[in-house]
Design a protein around this motif. Structure first.
Motif, mmCIF file in Angstrom:
data_model
loop_
_atom_site.group_PDB
_atom_site.id
_atom_site.type_symbol
_atom_site.label_atom_id
_atom_site.label_comp_id
_atom_site.label_asym_id
_atom_site.label_seq_id
_atom_site.Cartn_x
_atom_site.Cartn_y
_atom_site.Cartn_z
ATOM 1 N N SER A 3 38.419 45.218 49.362
ATOM 2 C CA SER A 3 38.974 44.789 48.074
ATOM 3 C C SER A 3 40.317 45.449 47.797
ATOM 4 O O SER A 3 41.055 45.025 46.917
ATOM 5 N N SER A 43 37.755 42.042 43.482
ATOM 6 C CA SER A 43 39.084 42.283 42.905
ATOM 7 C C SER A 43 39.393 41.300 41.805
ATOM 8 O O SER A 43 40.547 40.915 41.606
ATOM 9 N N GLU A 44 38.369 40.887 41.076
ATOM 10 C CA GLU A 44 38.594 39.977 39.961
ATOM 11 C C GLU A 44 38.233 40.691 38.658
ATOM 12 O O GLU A 44 37.243 41.422 38.599
ATOM 13 N N PRO A 45 39.027 40.473 37.603
ATOM 14 C CA PRO A 45 38.665 41.081 36.326
ATOM 15 C C PRO A 45 37.454 40.372 35.731
ATOM 16 O O PRO A 45 37.306 39.160 35.859
ATOM 17 N N SER A 46 36.593 41.130 35.104
ATOM 18 C CA SER A 46 35.439 40.576 34.405
ATOM 19 C C SER A 46 35.717 40.553 32.911
ATOM 20 O O SER A 46 36.287 41.503 32.376
ATOM 21 N N ASN A 47 35.304 39.492 32.247
ATOM 22 C CA ASN A 47 35.460 39.476 30.784
ATOM 23 C C ASN A 47 34.137 39.807 30.093
ATOM 24 O O ASN A 47 33.998 39.582 28.896
ATOM 25 N N LEU A 48 33.196 40.354 30.842
ATOM 26 C CA LEU A 48 31.884 40.635 30.279
ATOM 27 C C LEU A 48 31.842 42.027 29.658
ATOM 28 O O LEU A 48 32.186 43.025 30.304
ATOM 29 N N ARG A 93 33.869 49.582 31.994
ATOM 30 C CA ARG A 93 33.277 48.291 32.372
ATOM 31 C C ARG A 93 33.510 48.050 33.871
ATOM 32 O O ARG A 93 33.040 48.834 34.678
ATOM 33 N N ASP A 94 34.237 47.043 34.216
ATOM 34 C CA ASP A 94 34.481 46.740 35.623
ATOM 35 C C ASP A 94 35.746 47.446 36.108
ATOM 36 O O ASP A 94 36.384 48.187 35.350
ATOM 37 N N ALA A 95 36.109 47.200 37.357
ATOM 38 C CA ALA A 95 37.223 47.923 37.979
ATOM 39 C C ALA A 95 38.564 47.579 37.345
ATOM 40 O O ALA A 95 39.378 48.463 37.071
ATOM 41 N N ALA A 96 38.801 46.300 37.131
ATOM 42 C CA ALA A 96 40.100 45.916 36.564
ATOM 43 C C ALA A 96 40.250 46.481 35.150
ATOM 44 O O ALA A 96 41.317 46.982 34.778
ATOM 45 N N GLN A 124 31.471 51.173 41.110
ATOM 46 C CA GLN A 124 32.192 49.893 41.098
ATOM 47 C C GLN A 124 33.408 49.936 40.181
ATOM 48 O O GLN A 124 34.400 49.261 40.451
ATOM 49 N N ALA A 138 25.831 47.654 35.831
ATOM 50 C CA ALA A 138 26.669 48.032 36.979
ATOM 51 C C ALA A 138 26.545 46.991 38.101
ATOM 52 O O ALA A 138 27.525 46.686 38.792
ATOM 53 N N GLU A 139 25.334 46.456 38.276
ATOM 54 C CA GLU A 139 25.153 45.419 39.296
ATOM 55 C C GLU A 139 25.997 44.182 38.962
ATOM 56 O O GLU A 139 26.637 43.593 39.833
ATOM 57 N N TRP A 189 28.751 43.993 37.006
ATOM 58 C CA TRP A 189 30.182 44.264 37.145
ATOM 59 C C TRP A 189 30.584 44.443 38.610
ATOM 60 O O TRP A 189 31.734 44.207 38.975
ATOM 61 N N SER A 190 29.658 44.895 39.440
ATOM 62 C CA SER A 190 29.987 45.092 40.863
ATOM 63 C C SER A 190 30.519 43.820 41.502
ATOM 64 O O SER A 190 31.427 43.867 42.335
ATOM 65 N N GLU A 191 29.941 42.690 41.132
ATOM 66 C CA GLU A 191 30.390 41.438 41.748
ATOM 67 C C GLU A 191 31.869 41.208 41.490
ATOM 68 O O GLU A 191 32.626 40.849 42.390
ATOM 69 N N ALA A 192 32.276 41.412 40.236
ATOM 70 C CA ALA A 192 33.693 41.236 39.917
ATOM 71 C C ALA A 192 34.538 42.300 40.605
ATOM 72 O O ALA A 192 35.570 42.005 41.207
ATOM 73 N N SER A 193 34.094 43.540 40.543
ATOM 74 C CA SER A 193 34.908 44.640 41.072
ATOM 75 C C SER A 193 35.085 44.516 42.586
ATOM 76 O O SER A 193 36.166 44.771 43.115
ATOM 77 N N LEU A 194 34.040 44.131 43.288
ATOM 78 C CA LEU A 194 34.134 43.993 44.748
ATOM 79 C C LEU A 194 34.970 42.775 45.144
ATOM 80 O O LEU A 194 35.400 42.656 46.290
ATOM 81 N N LEU A 236 36.932 50.825 41.791
ATOM 82 C CA LEU A 236 37.422 50.136 42.994
ATOM 83 C C LEU A 236 38.881 49.706 42.917
ATOM 84 O O LEU A 236 39.502 49.450 43.957
ATOM 85 N N PRO A 265 24.232 48.812 42.943
ATOM 86 C CA PRO A 265 23.075 49.618 42.530
ATOM 87 C C PRO A 265 21.807 49.263 43.295
ATOM 88 O O PRO A 265 21.038 50.160 43.670
#
Lengths: 247, 247, 247, 247, 247, 247
Positions: F97, D131-136, E197-200, E68, D121-122, D124-129, E71, E81
């Motif tokens: 965001s 507004s960027e999609p994460s591919n992880l 996963r993430d927000a997007a 997250q 969650a930590e 993914w938070s970086e991406a979510s905050l 968002l 977290p």
């Protein structure tokens, strides 16, 4: 008495009659087209120099403060506020481990006020959350906000002193570094006023870096008077701070 | 050229022909019964003063380093290493945001070497983990370890120079502050040697604060020679560092 | 004696006659076209294996170090330096809470040297800032820098051993994992030398990952000799470290 | 395919057909009077070894987990949870910078489950905050909780398998290290059950370290069967995880 | 008994017969087109209100959790977290300094479970690494996972209750805020299921925010029954938690 | 309009005409023998309730502030200042965001002022150090310091209003929670004044928790007037803050 120019036996002796110390804290940031980047460090350092002559221990100046809003002007430097909090925490803990109890931060920069007070609360939090009493007395004094300095500023400049790159502080730096006097036409004569946010916003609102000030009014002789007023204010506040009655 | 004694237009002009800056970094810690607490800051600051005369930009001295092992002697101060890493990170980021690319930390304290190199790796980690190239060039120079300084130390003192509160550094501080010269009998003549751990262990092993040194050999004239040797070493290293070939 | 292959009563018994422990620390990073990514962890782990046979307690290898500069080569991993500092702090605190006092980190990676020493200062800072004595003895030993290993490297390779992906370390990994031997023509025969910055800069300066080395000189038999030299160096240094005289 | 035993060109080639990686994660903590301290790392490492034979990339084992509650038993080690979060963040970022997208942590320790999910969650938070999609894609698999393993545990031990220092995991370590088999009378035969808090509370409630288990039931042959069940569970879960349908 | 509506002498008196406290913890995040953003805070806060009527001390609700993944829907808020861990650490330390020993977090949000358990381990780590016993008892109760609530959900909705923006929780918010009832056609009737996963990624997989749920089944009367079931579950769990037998 | 009682489509619609939000921030700390522990959260929450009726979006109250100095009185809670900075950073980043740009923190506690301003500088530092413009407008409004509130306080109580557990704030809590009115003789009638340090020092200097105040002067009718004055002050300040001219 300067900490850097003392030996450890000197400090051991000092601690027998005083547990107070003065720590100048400033900033390294633009001060308009004619003001020195070191203005906010030079001013408290200069006044602290007068305190050092009176057998008060003066630690090295913390020259870099919280000045993120000035970064769009070359030469400006900032610590993140959380970094400054860590610095102050370590500085206080270091000297406290040897018996110092009263820490007087003599400040030259408005942007440091909130972070330094926040650092104090952070330090005390450790004791408070442990149900242990703290013997630490922490105080922030702003050289530019003492009663004598304020009266002098009002007398000499009225509301033309402004908020950033002021004639008061520029005068004081010229007292400290006479060879650094610089003259220039500034347009507009008085800089605009407004709110502070980030660096880009600051430069957009205050194109030459000044806020509401007319540093053209500065003179070296005014600087001498600000030095004397500032020293008297700081001595008075420091002595009250370390006196048993106040403790 | 001192950053603190410049204006932002001065720095804007400087950036047109150089993106390098010198940052003196020292420590505030005991240096034996006769050495100044500020020795490790005064030495690089003094040598950097010579660089500033040659149109190299010199930032304010970072006076407090990693000196936890000295805390059992009054007046010594430390930053936790992680605090110093944060300070260096912010200092570099501040000036990098304005176009500076080459940061030369001129150091006066052995205990800073590992933390400063660690800070460099921390800074580059951000770029490396983001798959982005960094244009930051970061270098630590130790004034006491340059070739000319080492030769002079060997010539004047041989192995009597020792490791802490050395005749070399004490000489250099007397060159910078002639009025601070102090003489004293020290017992034993040469201080003991050994390993460094925490503060209590340090004071137990090195009762007067010195390690393996004989600061009694210091003279002001030696200090003048260390200044010249140290300046030549630092100028040579800095110029190589900022030259395009090295870049 | 391996910590992972012991039971807690085994360790309870061990603590009755020794409070020392060996912690191999390495890195997971490219070692040129033919060197194993695990080289810097495998080497100290292998030597520590020899120490474990002599009733010295060996903890699990810390396999990931500070290697941000290698990240542009697939498979390389890094911890941020501040992360590694936290790991070492927790590892030491864990075993210290049970009575361990002497921690010998046997290291295989140059990039770990500064962060590990910084971690030691961070750990001791807590005691020093609290005016409490610490009973922790912390030492970093680099297998590649012991006297016997250096002599052997000089004898076998002279200055062709280079700085990264060296014939010495590749030989040692082949001693540990004979089936992993790989041969390849490398161009140029000897890799270029230079300074290290971030990952993109590293790959630009050292296109195949090596620095100043000729791993083509490696042999499994050389590896056997490096193992013996490294083990003798490490045993000597560890035994001096844990002896009461040194303590 | 082991990351440590590969070269960077090997990984470059691997990334052309897969962007997934297995990272064994365990703990170094007491496992009762007869269980190995490395049990929780050895188990996932052993199963991951079977995955490595099937051309799945296996990274070095993270051997130290969150095991603060075991510290009252000598030899146990812990990372603070926030340290483990930082480790996982750096490990993922390192390989992600090179194109890895699917990270499968094969876990051997119940105490890691919450911190590892928190680390995800930590990250993914970086991406979510931003507004960027994460591919992880981040997944935690517990070898001891797969369907085949659970059925086998039930079949062999029923509720005697217990919660800590279980016959299942002890069996698996004996499969991996046959020479480490230890027999002992344990009193009581089945360990008590209860809640976990800090280290002192744990030792008070569970005097020999076991919880609700009877490791006396372990055999090497059971261990072989747990290896096969665990490998089948992990392969199934990993393959589903990296398949495009799941992605 | 609400902490916020008490005076300090009230709490002083309370501590004479109980050292337990209930801390509702929720989240502020989208709950589909018709669910309230405050759902996950409102639900435990409402149930805690029933506990407060029974002379159990209830602290202010921690309204913002780890969310997250939500968002990408306006109005959702998250703490990183590690931030939530710090909040919980400070909250517990504050009341622990006054004699509280049993902390029951009544939770309304699945995404908080791992971080809150991680915070507990972080808190206990300090005691465990110091070889000091902790008197802190920390428990997380999930209102939505108690036996009575689960039975009721099964009885009323079966598997149509789903995973996010469920009919259960929506019903309970309508019991608490009858005027906030909202009806809408939702397409599809039952929301899709899948991994988070993430927000997007979340918004791509769950376009209206729901997961596997049919909040259309919610009624205010159901909400009353969930309140009663949730209160009974929570009271039972809390009383067992603070009883000396369990302690 | 309350964020918690809205749905995400409600907020999506709101963002089409406003990007401003009000976030009440308070503290949970002793307020003398008769004042509610929740006073500093209740006051801004109550006034924000009036703003919510005027279609201004109000987020959940941040009920726990920086109140380390109150911890010696049971029921008081604090966040470390650095924790509160992290909370504010995450709260702002979450809503930013999604398009929010103007954050108005309506504050009820003097001890929050420095930390909240410090958090603002921390947030802007990220943009400033990246040479990127920030679109974030961050403002702290103190309900107790608006012009109408100050006039009313002066009119009703003069200097008897004091500094902590004031008649003004107690009156306002009684307006919000009429059933919580408590009367008591307080000795001395007016509490002592002085400086604030840590928790133990606070309780020593201010034995019943009040500072310089006479909460006996509070009435519910006064509370109604403070509500109206506070609402008018806050509305005026908020509307100026979000107006394009000010932006």
């Amino acid at each position: 008495m300067y900490l850097q120019l003392s030996t450890w036996p000197d400090i051991e002796a000092y601690l027998k009659h005083s547990s107070g110390v003065v720590i100048p804290i400033g900033s390294t940031e633009q001060h308009g087209p004619t003001g020195l980047i070191g203005t906010d460090a030079i001013c408290p350092e200069t006044i602290a120099g007068g305190m050092a002559e009176q057998d008060i221990l003066v630690a090295p100046t913390l020259s870099i403060g919280v000045a993120q809003h000035h970064l769009a002007f070359p030469g400006s430097m900032t610590l993140r506020p959380t970094t400054l909090i860590a610095v102050i925490r370590d500085v206080v803990a270091s000297l406290a481990s040897q018996g110092f109890t009263h820490f007087y931060f003599l400040n030259g920069h408005g942007g440091n006020i909130a972070p330094v007070h926040t650092a104090f609360a952070e330090i005390w939090s450790e004791a408070s959350l442990s149900s242990e009493p703290s013997n630490l007395h922490l105080k922030l004094g702003n050289w530019f906000a003492g009663p004598r300095v304020n009266r002098l500023s009002q007398e000499l400049f009225g509301d033309a002193d402004g908020k950033h790159a002021t004639a008061s502080e520029v005068s004081l730096t010229w007292h400290a570094y006479p060879e650094q006097q610089r003259d220039a036409e500034l347009e507009p004569r008085r800089a605009p006023d407004g709110a502070i946010r980030d660096a880009a916003g600051y430069r957009a609102n205050f194109p030459d870096g000044r806020i509401a000030s007319e540093p053209q009014l500065a003179t070296r002789e005014h600087g001498r008077r600000f030095y004397e007023a500032g020293l008297a204010d700081a001595l008075e506040e420091y002595r009250r701070f370390v006196s048993p009655a106040e403790g």
